[in-house]
Enzyme design. Structure first.
Site, PDB file in Angstrom:
ATOM      1  N   CYS A  64       1.161  -1.183  -0.213  1.00  0.00           N
ATOM      2  CA  CYS A  64       0.738   0.168  -0.062  1.00  0.00           C
ATOM      3  C   CYS A  64       0.765   1.019   0.083  1.00  0.00           C
ATOM      4  CB  CYS A  64      -0.674   0.497   0.842  1.00  0.00           C
ATOM      5  SG  CYS A  64      -1.651   1.683   1.440  1.00  0.00           S
ATOM      6  N   CYS A 116       0.036   4.254   2.611  1.00  0.00           N
ATOM      7  CA  CYS A 116      -0.149   4.379   3.513  1.00  0.00           C
ATOM      8  C   CYS A 116      -0.197   2.742   4.490  1.00  0.00           C
ATOM      9  CB  CYS A 116      -1.649   4.602   4.402  1.00  0.00           C
ATOM     10  SG  CYS A 116      -3.245   4.146   2.835  1.00  0.00           S
ATOM     11  N   SER A 117      -1.129   2.023   4.778  1.00  0.00           N
ATOM     12  CA  SER A 117      -0.762   0.854   4.830  1.00  0.00           C
ATOM     13  C   SER A 117      -2.204   0.235   4.492  1.00  0.00           C
ATOM     14  CB  SER A 117      -0.004   0.165   6.014  1.00  0.00           C
ATOM     15  OG  SER A 117      -1.019   1.225   7.759  1.00  0.00           O
ATOM     16  N   CYS A 118      -3.030   0.335   3.312  1.00  0.00           N
ATOM     17  CA  CYS A 118      -4.361  -0.980   3.402  1.00  0.00           C
ATOM     18  C   CYS A 118      -4.014  -2.207   3.745  1.00  0.00           C
ATOM     19  CB  CYS A 118      -5.026  -0.292   2.664  1.00  0.00           C
ATOM     20  SG  CYS A 118      -5.599   1.374   2.497  1.00  0.00           S
TER      21      CYS A 118
END
Length: 228
Positions: A131, A134-136
């Site tokens: 991602c 961000c950190s999906c």
């Protein structure tokens, strides 16, 4: 000839937290609390929505707490079960590739409301997820994201030089293997369906699932049969 490429979509939600280690004997560095930072628009919106839902009686505080605890308790075992079933059941594999969330429900696994797509590794083609903004991450299937997945170095480098990043993480791929990078978003998450290792013919699902680690489901490792 290298065939590395990636897919991008930049409408993301976000989840940011970072682990910090320090050498033994050194003073622990200052770690600011969440309250030390600015109160952002997204934080205000989340608090307002939560307060409104509680006020309207949509859920009770203890229900919200239990839901968060349930999310935090998830492990890569759910994703490993999906992979093991796909390895032994071609019809299930087809359904998994078509709709991960529905296939998970067949095994009694709640994958959540956000669509998840399975990308299949084949001979000559390897998949990895990231991602970039961000950190999906499909947390209900893979558990908590590792710190390195959230790190800016991984998020920025794996789309530019995936083969090098994979090598640094211990996965050496030949130039004949194409590397495909998939960029997760708030609207679509990914999980990797790794290749079944040779020498596992006749194994049951539980034994197969034990080979599938979190890193295999992200695509930075391959399942391996333990050496005798």
């Amino acid at each position: 000839m290298s065939h590395d490429h990636h897919e991008h979509d930049h409408d993301h939600d976000h989840e940011h937290d970072h682990g910090h280690g320090h050498p033994p004997g050194e003073r622990h560095p200052f770690q600011p609390d969440l309250e030390d930072g600015p109160y952002t628009w997204h934080m205000a919106l989340a608090d307002a929505v939560e307060a409104l839902l509680l006020e309207k009686g949509i859920f009770r505080p203890e229900e919200m707490r239990r839901t968060l605890e349930d999310i935090d308790s998830k492990t890569p075992a759910n994703g490993a079960r999906l992979v093991a079933r796909a390895w032994v059941d071609p019809a299930f594999k087809a359904r998994l590739l078509a709709d991960v969330n529905a296939a998970a429900a067949e095994l009694g696994i709640d994958a959540g409301p956000i669509p998840i797509r399975a990308v299949e590794c084949r001979p000559g083609e390897h998949h990895v997820i990231v991602c970039t903004l961000c950190s999906c991450y499909p947390r209900l299937l893979l558990g908590a994201a590792p710190d390195w997945y959230k790190a800016r170095a991984y998020r920025s480098r794996v789309v530019r030089e995936p083969r090098a990043v994979l090598a640094e993480l211990g996965l050496e791929l030949s130039e004949e293997v194409a590397v495909v990078v998939h960029d997760s978003t708030a609207e679509l998450r990914f999980m990797v369906l790794p290749e079944r290792p040779a020498g596992t013919e006749g194994w049951d699902e539980a034994r197969l699932a034990a080979l599938v680690t979190r890193d295999c489901l992200i695509g930075v490792a391959r399942p391996e049969v333990p050496r005798a």
